[in-house]
Each structure stands twice: as structure tokens, then as C-alpha cells.
Design an enzyme around this catalytic site. Sequence first.
Site, PDB file in Angstrom:
ATOM      1  N   ASP A   1     101.522 -28.894  55.341  1.00  0.00           N
ATOM      2  CA  ASP A   1     101.947 -30.165  55.043  1.00  0.00           C
ATOM      3  C   ASP A   1     101.974 -30.246  53.459  1.00  0.00           C
ATOM      4  OD1 ASP A   1     101.848 -33.104  55.389  1.00  0.00           O
ATOM      5  OD2 ASP A   1      99.809 -33.038  54.267  1.00  0.00           O
TER       6      ASP A   1
ATOM      7  N   ASP B   1     102.092 -33.617  50.898  1.00  0.00           N
ATOM      8  CA  ASP B   1     101.406 -34.543  50.366  1.00  0.00           C
ATOM      9  C   ASP B   1     100.002 -34.247  50.466  1.00  0.00           C
ATOM     10  OD1 ASP B   1     103.474 -35.964  48.898  1.00  0.00           O
ATOM     11  OD2 ASP B   1     103.870 -36.810  50.933  1.00  0.00           O
TER      12      ASP B   1
HETATM   13  C1  BG6 Z   1     103.393 -38.461  53.848  1.00  0.00           C
HETATM   14  C2  BG6 Z   1     102.339 -39.008  53.022  1.00  0.00           C
HETATM   15  O1  BG6 Z   1     103.199 -37.033  53.155  1.00  0.00           O
HETATM   16  O2  BG6 Z   1     104.567 -38.848  53.560  1.00  0.00           O
HETATM   17  C3  BG6 Z   1     102.196 -40.519  53.174  1.00  0.00           C
HETATM   18  O3  BG6 Z   1     100.967 -38.736  52.996  1.00  0.00           O
HETATM   19  C4  BG6 Z   1     103.615 -40.982  53.149  1.00  0.00           C
HETATM   20  O4  BG6 Z   1     101.398 -41.523  52.781  1.00  0.00           O
HETATM   21  C5  BG6 Z   1     104.751 -40.157  53.850  1.00  0.00           C
HETATM   22  O5  BG6 Z   1     103.894 -42.378  53.651  1.00  0.00           O
HETATM   23  C6  BG6 Z   1     106.224 -40.541  53.577  1.00  0.00           C
HETATM   24  O6  BG6 Z   1     106.325 -40.348  52.164  1.00  0.00           O
HETATM   25  P1  BG6 Z   1     107.909 -40.506  51.550  1.00  0.00           P
HETATM   26  O7  BG6 Z   1     107.886 -39.677  50.368  1.00  0.00           O
HETATM   27  O8  BG6 Z   1     109.016 -40.379  52.453  1.00  0.00           O
HETATM   28  O9  BG6 Z   1     107.946 -42.113  51.281  1.00  0.00           O
HETATM   29 MG    MG Z   2      99.218 -34.799  53.516  1.00  0.00          MG
END
Ligand code: BG6
Ligand code: MG
Length: 213
Positions: free
Chosen positions: A9, A11
Site C-alpha cells: 500500500d 499512503d
Molecule cells: C488511500 C488513503 O491510500 O487513498 C485514503 O488511505 C484516500 O485516505 C485514498 O482517500 C484516495 O486517495 P486520493 O489520493 O486518490 O485522493
Molecule cells: Mg494506507
Amino acid sequence: MKYRAIIFDLDGVICSTDEYHYAAWKQLAKAIGVTDFSRADSELQRGVSRMESLEIILRKSDRHFTDEEKVALAEQKNQIYKSMLATMSPKDLSESVRSTLNALKERGLKLAIGSSSKNTSFILERLGLGDFFDAVADGNMISRGKPDPEVFLKAAELLHLEPRECLVVEDAHAGIQAALAGGFDAAGVGGAASYSGTTYPLTSISDLVAIAL
Ligand code: BG6
Ligand code: MG
């Protein structure tokens, strides 16, 4: 070797973008009159898609928003979030993540990303990892977000491997559920280390080197 690949993963595992997500959603929430968006609410957004993250905020609002307005709100948040990401650089990659990724690669494991984020490429570029991974599956390639396993199955497909040959690394409950639903073993960092079902609770990402071999 126990696994042929590791699917990370992004984030909360490879980088700490959590604070930026929180600050950007907090700003958006305030703009629409939601003043009690908390860190506990933000925890519920971990791993889930941008639109589902927005719904977690809208539950706290009395106002009705059309689908078009929701798309505009999500876009507004993303602009705030991306302006925060613009300051990221390879210095934001922690030494433990950098050395673990290099050690796993040197031992011949394939490495991939499986992330809900539509900003995945942008973030990897900022971190200096634009060309590092063997496969990248992200929020732009899927129609169902975690806890559905689609993004991890996509990553395994890009690697030409079966789920049982890959280990998923996650920080989110939705992510651990997604991995298990797809037939993957799952290693959990942070809060995900203590979720039931997590195959390997990690105290540090560097634990992966011993697990994967
Ligand atoms: C995930 C995060 O990795 O990505 C979430 O943990 C987030 O919190 C999701 O909503 C979508 O991210 P992005 O960058 O497309 O807005
Ligand atoms: Mg994550």
C-alpha cells in the site's frame, strides 16, 4: 523464498501522507460548515477511496449535495492536498523504508504498489520512486475500492503472479480485509498490526526482510 513478490500500500506504508489528507479534508469540511471533523473520522478514511472518504464527512452535514457537487468537493479537496504534496521530495522517504525496499529487491523479490490513491504516480515521482517498482496498480485502474481486493488482484496480474505468491503490506483495516478477500497473506503496520486476520504484525517495516525469505 516464501513469497515471490510484495505488494505495498502507498499512503501510510511507503510514505506518511496521512497528515496531509487530514489537513486537506479538515479544510474542505470547514468550508461546507462541518466543524467537528476529527482525527477519529480521519481514521475511517484510511485506505478507502476519495469519494468514500468524502461521504464520511458528508454524514456529518445536514445539507444535501448532488452527485455533481460531490465531485466538485472531492476535486476541491484534491487541489488542497496536491498543493501540500508539492513540497514532498526524496527526503520524505524514511531510511527504514528505503533500506527495506532495497534489501527486498536485492534478494530477488518483485515489488509492487497496490493503492487506492489516484495520486500514486505523482507521489512516487516526488519520492524519487517513479521507476522503482515492477508494477503499480492504483485508484485510476479500479472500479471498486478497498475492502474489495480489486487493486491487489490488479497488481498481482501485472506481476503475472498468483495471490498466494504475493504478500500485501497495509496500514488500514480496509486494506487488510481487501488482501485477505483476494487470497493474499497480509502484513500490518501501525494500527493494522493488531487487526484480527493480519497474517504478520510488523513492529517495523524492516521485519519484512526476514518474513519474505
Ligand atoms: C488511500 C488513503 O491510500 O487513498 C485514503 O488511505 C484516500 O485516505 C485514498 O482517500 C484516495 O486517495 P486520493 O489520493 O486518490 O485522493
Ligand atoms: Mg494506507
